[in-house]
Each structure stands twice: as structure tokens, then as C-alpha cells.
Design an enzyme around this catalytic site. Structure first.
Site, short mmCIF file in Angstrom:
data_model
loop_
_atom_site.label_atom_id
_atom_site.label_comp_id
_atom_site.label_asym_id
_atom_site.label_seq_id
_atom_site.Cartn_x
_atom_site.Cartn_y
_atom_site.Cartn_z
N GLN A 1 0.85 -1.20 0.00
CA GLN A 1 0.00 0.00 0.00
C GLN A 1 0.88 1.24 0.00
OE1 GLN A 1 -2.22 1.03 3.58
NE2 GLN A 1 -4.06 0.53 2.47
N GLY A 2 0.52 2.22 -0.83
CA GLY A 2 1.31 3.44 -0.87
C GLY A 2 2.44 3.36 -1.88
N VAL A 3 2.62 2.18 -2.51
CA VAL A 3 3.69 2.06 -3.51
C VAL A 3 3.17 2.43 -4.89
CG1 VAL A 3 5.24 0.33 -4.57
CG2 VAL A 3 4.92 0.36 -2.11
N GLU A 4 1.85 2.69 -4.97
CA GLU A 4 1.22 3.23 -6.19
C GLU A 4 1.30 2.28 -7.38
OE1 GLU A 4 1.47 7.90 -5.21
OE2 GLU A 4 0.93 7.07 -7.13
N LEU A 5 1.22 0.99 -7.12
CA LEU A 5 1.28 0.01 -8.22
C LEU A 5 0.12 0.22 -9.18
CD1 LEU A 5 2.30 -3.27 -6.36
CD2 LEU A 5 3.75 -1.74 -7.68
N GLY A 6 -1.06 0.52 -8.63
CA GLY A 6 -2.23 0.68 -9.50
C GLY A 6 -2.05 1.83 -10.46
N SER B 1 -16.09 3.54 -12.58
CA SER B 1 -15.73 3.25 -11.18
C SER B 1 -16.91 3.23 -10.24
CB SER B 1 -14.75 4.33 -10.69
OG SER B 1 -13.60 4.37 -11.51
N HIS C 1 -8.09 7.96 -8.38
CA HIS C 1 -8.01 8.40 -9.79
C HIS C 1 -7.56 9.86 -9.90
CE1 HIS C 1 -9.39 4.76 -11.69
NE2 HIS C 1 -10.40 4.68 -10.84
C1 0OR Z 1 -7.41 1.15 -5.92
C2 0OR Z 1 -6.12 0.46 -5.62
C3 0OR Z 1 -5.80 -0.58 -6.67
C4 0OR Z 1 -5.01 1.52 -5.58
O1 0OR Z 1 -3.76 0.85 -5.44
P1 0OR Z 1 -2.38 1.68 -5.64
O2 0OR Z 1 -2.30 2.43 -6.90
O3 0OR Z 1 -1.31 0.68 -5.31
O4 0OR Z 1 -2.45 2.81 -4.57
P2 0OR Z 1 -1.78 2.74 -3.17
O5 0OR Z 1 -2.33 1.53 -2.50
O6 0OR Z 1 -0.30 2.65 -3.42
O7 0OR Z 1 -2.18 4.03 -2.51
C5 0OR Z 1 -6.17 -0.22 -4.23
O8 0OR Z 1 -6.45 0.76 -3.28
C6 0OR Z 1 -7.24 -1.32 -4.17
O9 0OR Z 1 -6.97 -2.47 -4.49
N1 0OR Z 1 -8.49 -0.95 -3.75
C7 0OR Z 1 -9.59 -1.90 -3.60
C8 0OR Z 1 -10.28 -2.15 -4.93
C9 0OR Z 1 -10.67 -0.83 -5.61
N2 0OR Z 1 -10.44 -0.73 -6.89
O10 0OR Z 1 -11.14 0.07 -4.94
#
Ligand code: 0OR
Length: 452
Positions: free
Chosen positions: A260-265, A290, A382
Site C-alpha cells: 500500500q502506498g507504492v502506487e502500483l495501481g 468506477s 483516480h
Molecule cells: C485502488 C487500488 C488498486 C489503488 O492501489 P495503488 O495504486 O497501489 O495505490 P496505493 O495503494 O499505493 O495508494 C487499491 O487501493 C485497491 O486495491 N483498492 C480496492 C479495490 C478498488 N479498486 O477500490
């Protein structure tokens, strides 16, 4: 009984070597590091909490030495002496547990162990069952290391198809956090025609999808999720490239809490955009579809607070239309119908609620804040990536889950590639939310006709 915790820590967490011998490659401390890993893995939650708290508190930097060395970093010394003094100070700031982390990451499965260890730390910090400044400091140091190890250059982008391995398809189904996969038919559709599924993997954690992005390939920006997850094209259809001008990100999930917090998404979305532009050079539109988790709860709280002051939520005309559509005391009945999803069965009530709920939801996304950021976590995600709050869609997700979480509405966060960096900086620095005309006018109407 094995060694007690104090003895284990003393033995496995090496002291910081003196500055003079810092460069000498430390004897590879595989034995003690593996012993620490085995000991930790054998602990239950409470034991882990105690160990992590102790590790952070007693095996950090030597604060006495740090403050002593601070005194030697003074203006006016010649540069060489000053740089030496700063180097000594910098070295003395290295927590002892950072050396242990450096040894563990070199063990087989060591990186995965550290990811899971950070997940335990985050769990402790969130549950406040062990919340110390040293633990928060250790979390920060571990997060910085993980951010380096899991930066884009070390990640592998993989496309998941029906020909991927079963264990990967099974994990993709398991990790799907937004629109649960019910059976093989579901997952086959989500990797079939007009669909793409991409993951990031890391060599230190083989066969582990770290983050999963599901994309629908369409000819316009989708406004309904059932059309994507329920009635998608049959698997044997082939793709007609001329019908593909838009990419819809309809689900993204990370599987490793410790990252968490590594911003993979965020990284995955940007990387997939590049991948799709390679496959479809004429593709111009990129948007999410979304969920809006938390809106219905927020709405019910507003209805509760405004008990007897419904004119602060609805216009007179709206109130009258709602009154005509239900029996009994309006707010009381409305709260019940909203919390049981029954409202969606009455066309009259659906029509009467569209305007007020769209207005309230636009305000919820655009106006409601938490420590300056958007209150809604998905909006915050987002917007941090630099997307635009582009459109609110009525009856976009009429599944029980969609109705319960956001009264059936969904949002499009649109990625205008040339603006994402600028939007992201604006949002992070001055909490400015870039939004479309539809959103701005709905939010303004909410300000005018509802006093929240
Ligand atoms: C939305 C997600 C993918 C963001 O992940 P990421 O970009 O890694 O952010 P972060 O966790 O590094 O702050 C993550 O918070 C997640 O899996 N959320 C639950 C499902 C969702 N899409 O809300």
C-alpha cells in the site's frame, strides 16, 4: 521452548558496525536472518505486535550518537572535514533494523516476507493496537525500500488470457475486489474478446499478480457495468478493430496489503495505456467506470441529520414527486427504501430520485473532503493519478452491491494523457479537482438547492 524474543532480537539484529568499517562487506548473515524470519513466522498476531514494537523501539538509530555527531557538523569547517562529519552523521542515522531488512531481502522468499511484514505493521497502525512513533518510522523506512524494489523498472507487465495458467487465472478471480468473479464463465469473458486483463509481477515474488487491471475495449465511454461484466461478447467472437476506439478500466485491485502506498495501481494504468496505444494506435479515449463506495451510507446520514428539514435536501417539486411515489412519512420511508434497495423497483420513485441523488452524489464526489483529499477513496485514487471527474451515470450498476454501495450510480474518471501530470500535481498540491461541466453544474445546484 525456543529462544525468548529479547534473546532472538539481540542475536539476529546486528549492531551498526563502526563508521570506519562500514565499507567492509558484512559477513553474509544468512543464518541469523533466516532465524529471525522463522521465529517471526511462528508467532501469532500478539507476538508479532510485541516483536515489531520492540524492534522499532530498541533497534532503531543510536540517538545519543546522532546528537553527538550533530554537534560536529558546523559551518565554517573546511569542506572536506564538513563532508566527513555529515557522512558520519548520515551513517549514524541508519536504524539497526534496516541492516536486518537488507539481509532478509537477500533470502529466498525474503522480499515476500518483508511485504507481509509491512502488511502486519499497517494492520497494527490502523488498529491502533500498537501505535508508536518508532513503529510509524519503521513503516516509512520499509515503504521507501519497497518503493525502490517495486519501481516500474523491476516490474513485469503480463497480459492474462484464457491460455494463461490455471493458478494465475484462479488468483485473478480471487483478487477481483470490485466486481466479484462468480464462475469460469465470468473469468473467461473477462479475458475474452473486447477485454484485456493485465497484471504486474515481480521476479522476487514469482507467479504472484501484484496488481490486476481489467479493461473493456469499446467504441465509447461506458456508462453501465452490467453491459461489461454480465452481457459481454461471447468468447468465440473475434474483435473488430474498427469498433475499438476507447479503453474502459472497470476494475483494478492490488493483492499485497504490504505494498500500500507504492502506487502500483497508478503505474499499471499508465503502463497499460502505453500497451494499448501500441496495439490500437488510433485509440484516443481512456476512462474508468468506477464504483462510488460509501455514497449510500453518506446519503442516509444526511437524511438522518436533516430529519424534519427535507427542504434542505429536496426542492419542493422533488419532494412532492417523491411523496406521490411512496406511502407513509417521506424521509422515514425513503431511508428504508434506500437502505434495502427496494426503491429501484418503483419506476416512479426512480424518476423522482434521479435529479436529487445525482446532485447529491456529484457533491459527495466533488465537494466532500477528508484531510483535504476527496472523501471517496476511489475518487482520491483516480484524482491522484491525474484523471478528470468526467461523468456521473444514473443506474450504472443495478446489482445489489451497486445499489447498496452507491445507489446504483457510477463515475467515469477520464484520463486525458497530456493533462494527467498537471492535474495530479494540482490535486496533490492544492486539492484542486478537475471536473467536467456536468459535475460542476450538478455540484453547484446542490450548493444552491440543498443546505448540507
Ligand atoms: C485502488 C487500488 C488498486 C489503488 O492501489 P495503488 O495504486 O497501489 O495505490 P496505493 O495503494 O499505493 O495508494 C487499491 O487501493 C485497491 O486495491 N483498492 C480496492 C479495490 C478498488 N479498486 O477500490
Amino acid at each position: 521452548r525456543g529462544p525468548d524474543m529479547d534473546e532472538l532480537l539481540r542475536r539476529t539484529v546486528a549492531a551498526l558496525p563502526p563508521y570506519e568499517s562500514r565499507g567492509i562487506s558484512p559477513a553474509l548473515r544468512e543464518g541469523p536472518s533466516q532465524e529471525f524470519v522463522d521465529f517471526y513466522r511462528a508467532l501469532e498476531t500478539d507476538g508479532r505486535a510485541a516483536l515489531l514494537t520492540k524492534l522499532a523501539a530498541d533497534y532503531g538509530a543510536d540517538h545519543g550518537l546522532v546528537s553527538q555527531l550533530c554537534g560536529q557538523v558546523t559551518e565554517g569547517r573546511d569542506v572536506d572535514a564538513l563532508l566527513q562529519a555529515e557522512a558520519r552523521l548520515r551513517y549514524s542515522l541508519t536504524p539497526r533494523y534496516k541492516l536486518l531488512i537488507g539481509h532478509i531481502c537477500r533470502l529466498e522468499g525474503g522480499v515476500k516476507f518483508l511485504v507481509d511484514l509491512r502488511a502486519d505493521i499497517l494492520q497494527l497502525l490502523q488498529s491502533q493496537s500498537a501505535d508508536s512513533p518508532q513503529l510509524r518510522e519503521m513503516n516509512g523506512i520499509l515503504k521507501m525500500l519497497l518503493s525502490d524494489w517495486f519501481s516500474v523498472g523491476f516490474l513485469n507487465l503480463e497480459r492474462i488470457t484464457w491460455h494463461s495458467s490455471c493458478d494465475l487465472l484462479q488468483k485473478i478471480s480471487m483478487y477481483e475486489a470490485v466486481h466479484p468473479v462468480r464462475n469460469w464463465v465470468d473469468i473467461k469473458r473477462r479475458v475474452g474478446p473486447y477485454r484485456r486483463c493485465y497484471v504486474f509481477t515481480h521476479n522476487a515474488m514469482p507467479r504472484e499478480p501484484l496488481v490486476v487491471l481489467h479493461v473493456a475495449l469499446t467504441d465509447d465511454i461506458a456508462k453501465n457495468i452490467q453491459a461489461i461484466v454480465q452481457y459481454g461478447p461471447s468468447p468465440e467472437r473475434s474483435e473488430d478493430v474498427n469498433k475499438i476506439t476507447t479503453a474502459i478500466f472497470y476494475s483494478i485491485s492490488t493483492s499485497q496489503q504490504g505494498l500500500q502506498g507504492v502506487e502500483l495501481g497508478n503505474y499499471l494504468i499508465k503502463r497499460v495505456v502505453k500497451e494499448l496505444q501500441g496495439e490500437f494506435p488510433h485509440m484516443k479515449k481512456f476512462s474508468s467506470l468506477s464504483p462510488i463506495p460509501g455514497f449510500t451510507t453518506w446519503l442516509l446520514e444526511i437524511l438522518q441529520i436533516k430529519e424534519g428539514k427535507s427542504n434542505q435536501i429536496f426542492t419542493e417539486l422533488e419532494y412532492k414527486e417523491i411523496q406521490d411515489a411512496i406511502e407513509g412519512p417521506v424521509l422515514e420511508t425513503l431511508k428504508r427504501l434506500l437502505s434495502t434497495n427496494e426503491w429501484v423497483r418503483s419506476d416512479k420513485l426512480v424518476r423522482a430520485l434521479e435529479m436529487p441523488l445525482m446532485r447529491l452524489c456529484a457533491w459527495y464526489l466533488y465537494g466532500e473532503k477528508h484531510h483535504g483529499a476527496a472523501l471517496n477513496p476511489v475518487a482520491n485514487f483516480h484524482l491522484q493519478n491525474g484523471a478528470v471527474l468526467w461523468r456521473l451515470n444514473w443506474l450504472a450498476d443495478v446489482s445489489p452491491r451497486g445499489l447498496s454501495s452507491s445507489s446504483g450510480m457510477m463515475a467515469n474518471y477520464r484520463y486525458f494523457l497530456e493533462d494527467t501530470n498537471h492535474n495530479s500535481i494540482q490535486y496533490l498540491r492544492s486539492r484542486h479537482i478537475e471536473a467536467s461541466e456536468q459535475i460542476l453544474s450538478l455540484a453547484a445546484q446542490c450548493q444552491k438547492s440543498s443546505k448540507l
